[in-house]
Write a protein that holds these residues in place. Sequence first.
Motif, PDB file in Angstrom:
ATOM      1  N   LEU A  98     -84.638  22.036  27.566  1.00 43.71           N
ATOM      2  CA  LEU A  98     -84.959  21.693  28.806  1.00 43.71           C
ATOM      3  C   LEU A  98     -86.071  22.227  29.410  1.00 43.71           C
ATOM      4  N   THR A  99     -86.675  23.271  29.118  1.00 46.39           N
ATOM      5  CA  THR A  99     -88.133  23.662  29.611  1.00 46.39           C
ATOM      6  C   THR A  99     -88.967  22.854  29.009  1.00 46.39           C
ATOM      7  N   SER A 125     -81.655  24.178  40.994  1.00 47.28           N
ATOM      8  CA  SER A 125     -82.178  24.157  39.606  1.00 47.28           C
ATOM      9  C   SER A 125     -81.837  22.798  38.881  1.00 47.28           C
ATOM     10  N   PRO A 126     -82.958  22.252  37.788  1.00 53.51           N
ATOM     11  CA  PRO A 126     -82.910  21.014  37.286  1.00 53.51           C
ATOM     12  C   PRO A 126     -81.783  21.085  36.229  1.00 53.51           C
ATOM     13  N   GLU A 136     -96.990  14.188  38.070  1.00 53.27           N
ATOM     14  CA  GLU A 136     -95.884  14.891  38.566  1.00 53.27           C
ATOM     15  C   GLU A 136     -94.811  14.237  39.044  1.00 53.27           C
ATOM     16  N   TYR A 163     -89.362  20.806  41.364  1.00 59.09           N
ATOM     17  CA  TYR A 163     -87.737  20.747  41.808  1.00 59.09           C
ATOM     18  C   TYR A 163     -87.667  22.104  42.888  1.00 59.09           C
ATOM     19  N   ARG A 200     -96.074  18.044  34.964  1.00 56.25           N
ATOM     20  CA  ARG A 200     -94.911  18.723  35.305  1.00 56.25           C
ATOM     21  C   ARG A 200     -93.889  18.251  36.021  1.00 56.25           C
ATOM     22  N   VAL A 201     -92.739  18.767  36.162  1.00 59.04           N
ATOM     23  CA  VAL A 201     -91.593  18.328  37.005  1.00 59.04           C
ATOM     24  C   VAL A 201     -91.443  19.314  38.191  1.00 59.04           C
ATOM     25  N   PHE A 203     -83.146  13.649  35.070  1.00 52.87           N
ATOM     26  CA  PHE A 203     -82.966  15.027  35.825  1.00 52.87           C
ATOM     27  C   PHE A 203     -81.913  14.814  37.097  1.00 52.87           C
ATOM     28  N   ARG A 241     -88.968  19.942  28.552  1.00 51.71           N
ATOM     29  CA  ARG A 241     -89.128  18.634  29.363  1.00 51.71           C
ATOM     30  C   ARG A 241     -89.561  19.024  30.698  1.00 51.71           C
ATOM     31  N   LEU A 242     -89.736  20.212  31.299  1.00 50.65           N
ATOM     32  CA  LEU A 242     -90.178  20.204  32.783  1.00 50.65           C
ATOM     33  C   LEU A 242     -91.754  20.361  32.810  1.00 50.65           C
TER      34      LEU A 242
END
Length: 535
Positions: free
Chosen positions: A340-341, A425-426, A451, A535, A532-533, A418, A343-344
């Motif tokens: 998951l990290t 939190s995602p 982004e 959130y 980056r993602v 997401f 993919r962020l």
Amino acid sequence: MNRTMTDSGLYRFTILATSDVHGQIVPIDYRTGTHRMASLATLGTMIRKEREAAPELLLIDNGDALQGTPLAHYVSRLSSEAQIHPIVAAMNELQYDAAVLGNHEFNFGRELLDKAIGQSAFPWFSAGIADQTTGEPAFGKPYLIKMLNGGSIKAALLGVTTHYIPNWENPEHISGLVFHDALDSLLSWATRIREEEQPDVIIAAYHGGLERDLASGEPTERLTGENQGYAMCQAAKEAGIDVLITGHQHRLIATEIAGVTVVQPGTGGQALGKVEIVFELEHGKWIVKEKQSELLLPDERTIPDARVMEGMEKAEAGTQIWLDQPLGYVTGDMSVGDPLTCRLADHPFLSFIHRVQLEASGAQLSVAALLSEQPSGFGANVTMREVLANFMFPNTLIVLRLSGRDIRAALERTADYFRLAGDGSPIVNPAYIEPKPQHYNYDMWAGIAYELDIRRPVGERVVKLECGGEPVADEDSFGVVMNNYRASGGGDYEMFQGKPVVKEIMAESAELVADYFRRYGTIAAECDNGWRVIY
């Protein structure tokens, strides 16, 4: 099939099914070399036990047997030792009655597939795959007739495969074939079998899954036609289908839908599907009185079948030697601890994949995903074992000509991966987890800066999209490299379908990665933090 007649004059018939074994013949985790419980050899012990109780049972494989493990890769690409494909040898040893073609059977090309079929002591078939020239089923008669109870009961087994294969497969591997709608093919052939053969029971084996929730009937995916099992059950009464063996989705299912008994036995030798049918003789004709499906799961006490294991020794030994050959080295950290990290935000492992793809293709931009459900990335010493653990599919690369509008649409599709938890939190969109994991449909890009703000509504999440420091306009044009599955629109990336193909790189991704290490020796773990993602 159980020849034993009960005291009440009933006849009990047993069907066993495997599906999506994906080359997992021996109980070993090829990433670590450690023991795993699930495998065809483990199921083989259970199959022999069932055969002792029901000596005439029908044993079926429902597709995707020849691809999926390093063993399968080694045998298909490198091994010249085995006179017979070891996966086929294992199935011959266990006395399979028939196999249905799965989509991954085509991954290594027709030469290997046709050789494997020729070595099999059982037929492979599929009703919907036709020869382009003759229009007839390309792999021969798509059904099998079995006479039971001394010839007084006739059972028909009909095979069919998801027709979505052209959306994924290398066109060279399916040249000369036409893939007809699986639902239409199933119903048409079932009706024909009912009229011409007049069986007492029809068993359908479908390499495809269930597109709707089993309880509510609500769609669980976009209804593309890839999976039609639920629709098949709804239409089965008219065609006289009694049992539907499913697969493709790697789920564990034993249920009944609209009167049709359904089973799906997972993946990698995870379970053995079992269906029992009870016939009763009424007015001189055998009638299906009862049906029931269940899943037989191995446990730590299940010993792998000795004869299957013995038959795999040579190929398995060669595979292990090949897997441990050194390819190169990594300086820095290219491991994937938390997918998951990864993919962020930009990550050294994904950056490396992009470097390989861009060098191989000469494209301006690159698209890639984490393909494994448990990606490891690379440690300091890289072997073929690590490469194939991360690149288990025999994908090739394609460069498409895409517009800025296409790229923005693709990023919005990716951003749908997401959702936000209550604490902000995602988390992963449940649609990417059920009914089967689809994490490989989350893409990451190189060559652009972007982004994704996942606090915003789906479809409005791309808040930055630049190339070379300038905003990407809808009319801008780029050469973009990606794997052939994605280039075909796989994963609901419809914006890629029909786009101009600039270049095709026919070498598999795993081989491109291995060659990259051989060429450069030591690779530095680095990334440019281009996306980056939020959130």
